[in-house]
Design a protein around this motif. Sequence first.
Motif, PDB file in Angstrom:
ATOM      1  N   GLY A 178     -23.051   1.059  91.976  1.00  0.00           N
ATOM      2  CA  GLY A 178     -23.385   0.248  93.627  1.00  0.00           C
ATOM      3  C   GLY A 178     -25.091   0.275  93.706  1.00  0.00           C
TER       4      GLY A 178
ATOM      5  N   LEU B 137     -15.098  -0.734  91.312  1.00  0.00           N
ATOM      6  CA  LEU B 137     -16.196  -2.214  92.129  1.00  0.00           C
ATOM      7  C   LEU B 137     -15.275  -3.140  91.801  1.00  0.00           C
ATOM      8  CD1 LEU B 137     -19.684  -0.340  91.577  1.00  0.00           C
ATOM      9  CD2 LEU B 137     -18.610  -1.480  93.273  1.00  0.00           C
TER      10      LEU B 137
ATOM     11  N   PHE C  22     -15.133  -3.947 102.850  1.00  0.00           N
ATOM     12  CA  PHE C  22     -16.724  -4.687 101.922  1.00  0.00           C
ATOM     13  C   PHE C  22     -16.352  -5.689 102.704  1.00  0.00           C
ATOM     14  CE2 PHE C  22     -18.266  -1.323  98.767  1.00  0.00           C
ATOM     15  CZ  PHE C  22     -19.210  -1.072  99.504  1.00  0.00           C
TER      16      PHE C  22
ATOM     17  N   CYS D 241     -19.078  -8.001 105.126  1.00  0.00           N
ATOM     18  CA  CYS D 241     -19.608  -8.916 104.174  1.00  0.00           C
ATOM     19  C   CYS D 241     -19.696 -10.282 105.432  1.00  0.00           C
ATOM     20  CB  CYS D 241     -18.679  -9.553 103.430  1.00  0.00           C
ATOM     21  SG  CYS D 241     -19.737 -11.118 102.315  1.00  0.00           S
TER      22      CYS D 241
ATOM     23  N   SER E 252     -14.852  -5.146  94.937  1.00  0.00           N
ATOM     24  CA  SER E 252     -15.413  -4.663  95.733  1.00  0.00           C
ATOM     25  C   SER E 252     -16.891  -4.847  95.881  1.00  0.00           C
ATOM     26  CB  SER E 252     -14.964  -3.635  96.094  1.00  0.00           C
ATOM     27  OG  SER E 252     -15.060  -2.501  95.436  1.00  0.00           O
TER      28      SER E 252
ATOM     29  N   TRP F 254     -19.813  -6.936  98.344  1.00  0.00           N
ATOM     30  CA  TRP F 254     -21.027  -5.792  98.520  1.00  0.00           C
ATOM     31  C   TRP F 254     -22.269  -6.419  97.907  1.00  0.00           C
ATOM     32  CZ3 TRP F 254     -23.829  -2.493 100.470  1.00  0.00           C
ATOM     33  CH2 TRP F 254     -24.811  -2.045  99.704  1.00  0.00           C
TER      34      TRP F 254
END
Length: 604
Positions: free
Chosen positions: A354, A457, A480, A484, A530, A534
């Motif tokens: 991340g 992710l 997420f 966003c 995700s 992110w």
Amino acid sequence: MQQNNGLDKNQLISFALFSMILIGAMFYFQNKQATEQQLLDAENKAKTTQTTIAKSTKPAVVTNLNDSVKTTSIQQVQLKNKELSLGISTLGGQISTVQLNEYKAYNPQSDINDRDLLIFDRNNSSYGFQFKDKTGKTFNTKDLIFTPTQSGNTVTMQANANGAVIQFIYTLLDKYTVDFNVKTQGLHQLVADQKADFVWDFNARGLEKGRAQEQTHTEFNYSFNNYKSFDYDGRTEMDEPDETLNWLAIKQQFFSAVIEPQHGFKNSKGSQEMVEEGEFMKKFNFNGQVDLAGNELNQNFKWYFMPLDLPLLKSYDKNFDELLPLGWSFIGSMNRWFFIPMYNLISSWGLAAGWVIFLMTIIVKIILSPVMFKQHKLSAMMRVIRPEIDEVNAKFKDADPLKKQQETMAVYRKAGVNQMAGCLPALLQIPIFYALFRFFPNMIDLRGKSFWFAKDLTAYDDVIKLPFHIPFLGEHLSIFAIACTVVILIYTVMTSGNIQQPQQEGMPNMKVLMYIFPITFLFFLNTSASGLSWYYFVSNAINILIILVIKYWILDEKKIHAQIQANKQKEPKKEGKFQKRMREMMEQAQEQQKAQQQQAKKKK
């Protein structure tokens, strides 16, 4: 006239408070998820122990695969190396089990990748060679019982078909390759054709979290023209009557099964059928012809069961890297030569995935910062001349729309404002957006990597589960994706002050459309990777900070206003090619409109 300058200082404070609340919520869900995971791990451990005990006391059961064959005669021969574990069945002499030892499949019960990753298993794959005998009847090697002989990592399967001897020789090579050598003797006494059909039926089992996303990436892929050309088919039918396929693959999101014939497949046909629910994603059927030499089949094939890892795919030098759907042309090159090397470099520092994405976002923003500065400077200039634009709209309210547009463009031209300059950042963002849309769901290094409350992710996070199904959203809400969407809305509020409202009746309100766009993003991102959400959360948060820094510390609107006034005093700037073309087109349209009006008057 009061101008909309985006966010004032009170709104800035609100944004800071919202960011703190959002980060606090993220840490809360992370801790909550970790506690739940510990309880779940303990529960799974207890279940595993009970299952192991049950298995040790339960007698083995052999499934009856063919009524004409005694179940006691069906065996499986095992081959294994570091990467693969194979089971080769005496029924049909075919590979019946393929496990990738270094990877795990998604387990819905534990919500993580902790299940054995099996590409072939429980009869989801069946293949063989189909021949037509001299009486016109067909027989298939899938129906024959073979006798195995094993020597190290080589297994020879031999069967007798009405006096003809058929041998399948499997050798497990290094890494993910299985040599598959086919030999026949006496087949020429049975068959009349100079060809055989290779028939492969395959049900692709779900291996990842996110059914819709995995189905999208599950499809036929194949190479031809001596490995130089590549094509794929993700729809229903594939038909290649004129090309000789060098290899055929059934590709899933991160893994693929590939069959490579020594002399290629001809007259290839295939079909695929979407499976709406259950353990399987799609059902595939493939039929390709192989040539016989003297009515005997003596040809070498190779099976590849491999992860879609770019360096590995390139190492074979057989165009396998096209299996990784990184995008066409410039988009794919951007991923191969920019984003993937950047990710590999930053991840080599030992950071969590991340935070690697976080740093990637900052680097991209730094690279685009000169263009973004020009964009925001243009926005400031347009805010300054907004009163003059409003005066033109008021003055020519009832005038011809073309005349009004000409006068508006004249104001921009005198002020030295090029409206098209604002399109450049948007055009640059489009290929980057699409490249990242391809990068995050297909980067195998991100598979299974967790970050905060997202366990993978490359899949969506579903901490917020819903007790009902919402169309286009599903039965969860991605944190997420929500985060966003919120920052995109804030960014829209800050930039919407520069949008000129349409004066004609029936024209859509552009501000309303701009606010609808972030909401549609929620539906798109809620089931996407995700990591992608992110990235765009960080990207838009940085955009907001950049706007605030430029607005309050870099750009001085009083100086910009003075510059515009100075531009007006100068001789008119030479028109650019685009501006000139636009003016000529508008003048031409105006002349045509006048001519039409005159003709209408004459007719009356």
